[in-house]
Design an enzyme around this catalytic site. Sequence first.
Site, PDB file in Angstrom:
ATOM      1  N   CYS A   1      36.689 -24.432  29.365  1.00  0.00           N
ATOM      2  CA  CYS A   1      37.691 -25.359  29.905  1.00  0.00           C
ATOM      3  C   CYS A   1      37.909 -25.145  31.395  1.00  0.00           C
ATOM      4  O   CYS A   1      38.303 -26.062  32.104  1.00  0.00           O
ATOM      5  CB  CYS A   1      38.998 -25.219  29.145  1.00  0.00           C
ATOM      6  SG  CYS A   1      39.613 -23.524  29.120  1.00  0.00           S
TER       7      CYS A   1
ATOM      8  N   GLU B   1      46.677 -26.901  25.083  1.00  0.00           N
ATOM      9  CA  GLU B   1      45.733 -26.347  26.076  1.00  0.00           C
ATOM     10  C   GLU B   1      44.523 -27.254  26.093  1.00  0.00           C
ATOM     11  O   GLU B   1      43.707 -27.228  25.166  1.00  0.00           O
ATOM     12  CB  GLU B   1      45.328 -24.927  25.669  1.00  0.00           C
ATOM     13  CG  GLU B   1      46.483 -23.946  25.614  1.00  0.00           C
ATOM     14  CD  GLU B   1      46.937 -23.473  26.985  1.00  0.00           C
ATOM     15  OE1 GLU B   1      46.344 -23.905  27.992  1.00  0.00           O
ATOM     16  OE2 GLU B   1      47.882 -22.683  27.041  1.00  0.00           O
TER      17      GLU B   1
ATOM     18  N   VAL C   1      42.081 -35.545  22.232  1.00  0.00           N
ATOM     19  CA  VAL C   1      42.683 -35.175  20.946  1.00  0.00           C
ATOM     20  C   VAL C   1      44.053 -34.539  21.166  1.00  0.00           C
ATOM     21  O   VAL C   1      44.969 -34.718  20.355  1.00  0.00           O
ATOM     22  CB  VAL C   1      41.742 -34.245  20.143  1.00  0.00           C
ATOM     23  CG1 VAL C   1      42.375 -33.846  18.826  1.00  0.00           C
ATOM     24  CG2 VAL C   1      40.403 -34.935  19.881  1.00  0.00           C
TER      25      VAL C   1
END
Length: 486
Positions: A287, A253, A235
């Site tokens: 992440c 990010e 995305v």
Amino acid sequence: MSVIRELLIGGKETPARSGHTADVVTPHTGEVFATVAAAAPADVTAAVDAAAHEFESWSALGPFERRAIFLTAADLLEQRIEAAADTMAGEVAATRGWAHFNVGLAANVFREVAAAITAPRGEVLAAQQPGVLGMAVREPVGVVAAIAPWNAPLILSARAVAAPLAAGNTVVLKPSEAAPLSSGLFIADVLRDAGLPAGVLNVVTNAPADGPAVVAALIADQRVRAVNFTGSTEVGRIVGTLAAQHLKPAVLELGGKNSVLVLADADVDYAVRATVFATFANSGQICMSADRILVHESLAAEFTTKLAEVVANLPTGGPEDPATVVGPLVNTAAAQRVSALIADAVGKGATVLAGGGEPSGALHPATVLANVPAAAEIARAEIFGPVSVVETFATDDEAIALANDTANGLSAGIITENGTHGLKVAARLRTGIVHINDQSVGDEPQAPFGGFKASGYGRFGGRWGIEAFSNTRWVTLATEHARFPG
Ligand code: NAD
């Protein structure tokens, strides 16, 4: 009873113009936890109207007043820690420990930007002409679009709005559909109650199907001057392309494929504890989670035996049990996806050292894999689940090549008792973040945070975050009349 929330536009609870709503379901119970207004592009325009209207007065508000709002917000957030934990459990099945960590770090994000508000805003420059005062001055840009994910929802929504607001901008925040409260409205409520004026921060929640249109409308609005996005690489590519089309700077990010390198001079017990944290904190949905543990061959047997034993005994269950370490994933589909990645690897020759087996709803067993062949999908994909893949290496060169053999480059950990050795290896890793004699998961609001390669660009944190949402201007003042030719 489930929570019902509207959009936050101009300080008012505002239903979507269409009247549409979207339900948020608790991952492990299937119950509706909240129902939120489902925005469309017309609602986005109304939110940008409000943000644009407030920009002048917010950017002109004195720094001490602005600083006080963020300091109060930090304290308020900490006072609401149990409400925050209930919200994160209801939306994304977050464990108590993870939710408490979110509150602590999000509060410190606010404290850090409070300090940045009264830090120097520029520099005095040399000037070619005599009598000229040259300055580089950071000024706000206008309205900032902020798009947040669900996985560390309080931290990442606080981060998405804090630096832009502290730099003097107004913001429209689009939370994740999976966590519209904890990645949006919760933080907005705290800031409002801390004294943030109406319209300075607006929140548009949406139904999943409307996400692309809502984001496209937000980025296309000519009053939006900068974008930040935290989420997947897939995305992020869409958001980065939209921002580029409209010539707007973006901080992206994105996803990771992070390694922890256990060098030959590591302390094995420490390496095991570090690995367990790096892989299984928030069930691997960070992440910076370590997907790959690269272990020197001299330590491999001891390390894998100890790791498998700890992982097999990790407390697993629902977030209502405070002892839970490995909790449910964000939804049942996520657990099925992780299970399919493991099945694919095992089918291609991987060995299960702990866990494996079928998920139960959104809960996936904590798993350790070895002998994963390069052809397995799990060798490349971001796992985002409770799976540790152990690989061995013989030389530092080999370990570095393995760690760098990914499209991503967010974070890395290097476990070694020899700092010089660690620094040498760190210098050759292509990541935005590296921790020596520590694991890959770490976030502190004063440090530059961000990725390299397909993990994104731009930095949050400290002065880097403020600069990302500022227009740095060259301003001169001639104290003597300049001499012109002719
Ligand atoms: P996601 O990319 O699915 O969603 C992020 C945001 O984008 C959400 O607000 C979502 O509504 C929106 N979105 C989804 N599809 C869209 C589309 N087609 N067009 C426009 N917007 C769209 O990510 P997620 O599942 O919420 O979060 C997990 C991902 O985020 C992981 O890949 C993780 O590594 C990454 N992440 C990165 C960081 C970091 O700081 N680098 C931090 C946390 C999470």
